[in-house]
Design a protein around this motif. Structure first.
Motif, PDB file in Angstrom:
ATOM      1  N   ASN A   1      41.269  14.050  31.635  1.00 33.60           N
ATOM      2  CA  ASN A   1      42.568  14.645  31.954  1.00 33.60           C
ATOM      3  C   ASN A   1      43.753  13.804  31.480  1.00 33.60           C
ATOM      4  O   ASN A   1      44.906  14.180  31.721  1.00 33.60           O
TER       5      ASN A   1
ATOM      6  N   GLU B   1      39.438  15.753  26.368  1.00 33.76           N
ATOM      7  CA  GLU B   1      38.568  16.632  27.144  1.00 33.76           C
ATOM      8  C   GLU B   1      37.077  16.408  26.905  1.00 33.76           C
ATOM      9  O   GLU B   1      36.256  16.588  27.806  1.00 33.76           O
TER      10      GLU B   1
ATOM     11  N   ASN C   1      37.116  24.889  35.804  1.00 31.88           N
ATOM     12  CA  ASN C   1      36.358  24.908  34.547  1.00 31.88           C
ATOM     13  C   ASN C   1      35.915  23.504  34.139  1.00 31.88           C
ATOM     14  O   ASN C   1      36.161  23.049  33.017  1.00 31.88           O
TER      15      ASN C   1
ATOM     16  N   LYS D   1      34.909  25.515  21.642  1.00 30.76           N
ATOM     17  CA  LYS D   1      35.030  24.828  22.921  1.00 30.76           C
ATOM     18  C   LYS D   1      35.247  23.338  22.668  1.00 30.76           C
ATOM     19  O   LYS D   1      34.523  22.717  21.889  1.00 30.76           O
TER      20      LYS D   1
ATOM     21  N   CYS E   1      36.127  21.144  28.277  1.00 27.10           N
ATOM     22  CA  CYS E   1      36.295  22.302  29.155  1.00 27.10           C
ATOM     23  C   CYS E   1      37.412  23.219  28.673  1.00 27.10           C
ATOM     24  O   CYS E   1      37.728  24.213  29.338  1.00 27.10           O
ATOM     25  N   ARG E   2      38.003  22.921  27.518  1.00 25.44           N
ATOM     26  CA  ARG E   2      39.089  23.739  26.974  1.00 25.44           C
ATOM     27  C   ARG E   2      38.611  24.533  25.751  1.00 25.44           C
ATOM     28  O   ARG E   2      37.550  24.280  25.204  1.00 25.44           O
TER      29      ARG E   2
ATOM     30  N   TYR F   1      39.985  26.195  21.912  1.00 24.72           N
ATOM     31  CA  TYR F   1      40.975  26.357  20.857  1.00 24.72           C
ATOM     32  C   TYR F   1      40.692  27.674  20.143  1.00 24.72           C
ATOM     33  O   TYR F   1      39.535  28.016  19.894  1.00 24.72           O
TER      34      TYR F   1
ATOM     35  N   GLU G   1      47.117  32.723  25.527  1.00 27.16           N
ATOM     36  CA  GLU G   1      47.212  31.569  26.423  1.00 27.16           C
ATOM     37  C   GLU G   1      47.491  31.976  27.870  1.00 27.16           C
ATOM     38  O   GLU G   1      47.063  31.288  28.800  1.00 27.16           O
TER      39      GLU G   1
ATOM     40  N   GLU H   1      41.707  28.769  30.239  1.00 25.63           N
ATOM     41  CA  GLU H   1      40.999  27.643  29.638  1.00 25.63           C
ATOM     42  C   GLU H   1      41.413  27.386  28.191  1.00 25.63           C
ATOM     43  O   GLU H   1      41.016  26.386  27.592  1.00 25.63           O
TER      44      GLU H   1
ATOM     45  N   LYS I   1      43.566  25.974  25.466  1.00 27.65           N
ATOM     46  CA  LYS I   1      44.576  24.904  25.376  1.00 27.65           C
ATOM     47  C   LYS I   1      45.607  25.224  24.305  1.00 27.65           C
ATOM     48  O   LYS I   1      46.797  24.921  24.467  1.00 27.65           O
TER      49      LYS I   1
END
Length: 300
Positions: free
Chosen positions: A67, A79, A149, A244, A247-248, A250, A278, A283, A285
């Protein structure tokens, strides 16, 4: 976004602290019950619960580091370090399971009939309490992991579930031993081993998938596709790619629009798609959008 990250981290830390407290109490209680009731399966179960404490510390470290805000050397964030924590957790879990299974096999193969003592009823009571508590901790942790998540926290949830399963194995082994089949008690340790190793495999596989830029599932892609096509000015989608990142997620999108649009109009279409993706997928980013003219011929 930053406020949401802070809230997610606080939730993960609170759940982890609660897990540590519960596991410490359970591991001490089960160890005492296993020793007093002469149950190898319950002692193995206690070791498993104790390993959960160490695993939860790994989860806390992974969540804390992942984080961290982006910096000059890590411009896409941190992440993936949460996935590293989940992989470490999976390895620790597997080693714990193998150790438990080995001890059970040793006792089955080399112990005499006298060594295979019939466990006392205290071990049965401890097993029932452990099943109830650990299954409760599984659902409690899983709910929090799904909310934020978090792959590391979800791995910890399955660690709780594997502990509940191992306690079920302990209960069956102890009950069988008390019914006149003492070999079932150490045999339960072997069954516990298999359950734990399988759980570690599932955790490891999920973490690796998130480390190698795996795309989103088909349902998510279909929902994104419908959302993009619904935006005013979009003629059709040329490219939709997802990956992925821990946990995010794109997202990269290319759409075609009318050739005669002004730069400002094309930019508005792209901005609307960006905001829609978004805002509808928490989730995500970042979403990168490119607008192509309809007349342009695209080649792979």
């Amino acid at each position: 976004m930053q406020d949401k990250i802070i809230q997610s981290e606080r939730l993960a830390m609170q759940v982890s602290i609660n897990s540590i407290i519960v596991n410490l109490i359970l591991s001490v209680g089960k160890l005492a019950a296993g020793i007093l009731a002469n149950s190898a399966a319950m002692i193995s179960d206690a070791i498993h619960s104790a390993s959960d404490v160490f695993s939860t510390f790994i989860v806390m470290a992974g969540v804390k580091i992942s984080n961290k805000a982006s910096d000059a050397e890590h411009q896409y964030g941190h992440e993936r370090l949460e996935c590293v924590a989940a992989i470490i957790l999976a390895i620790v879990l597997a080693l714990t399971g193998i150790g438990i299974g080995y001890a059970g096999l040793e006792k089955i193969l080399h112990a005499s009939a006298e060594d295979l003592k019939i466990p006392g009823s205290l071990a049965l009571i401890a097993a029932v309490i452990s099943i109830i508590v650990k299954e409760g901790m599984f659902w409690y942790t899983k709910k929090a992991a799904a909310k934020i998540n978090s792959s590391a926290l979800m791995a910890d949830a399955w660690h709780h579930r594997s502990d509940a399963l191992s306690s079920i194995g302990s209960f069956i082994g102890i009950l069988g031993a008390r019914m006149g089949y003492p070999a079932l008690d150490p045999l339960a340790s072997v069954v516990i081993c298999l359950m734990i190793v399988y759980a570690s495999y599932e955790i490891f596989k999920d973490a690796i998938d998130k480390m190698v830029d795996r795309s989103c599932d088909e349902a998510t892609i279909n929902t994104m596709t419908a959302l993009i096509n619904a935006q005013k000015g979009v003629d059709h989608i040329d490219v939709l790619q997802t990956r992925k990142f821990g946990c995010r997620i794109y997202v990269d999108v290319e759409v075609s629009a009318d050739d005669d649009l002004t730069l400002l109009e094309a930019h508005t279409i792209a901005e609307n798609i960006h905001k829609a993706i978004e805002s509808n997928f928490s989730e995500v980013k970042h979403c990168m959008v490119h607008v192509n003219p309809c007349s342009e011929v695209h080649h792979d």
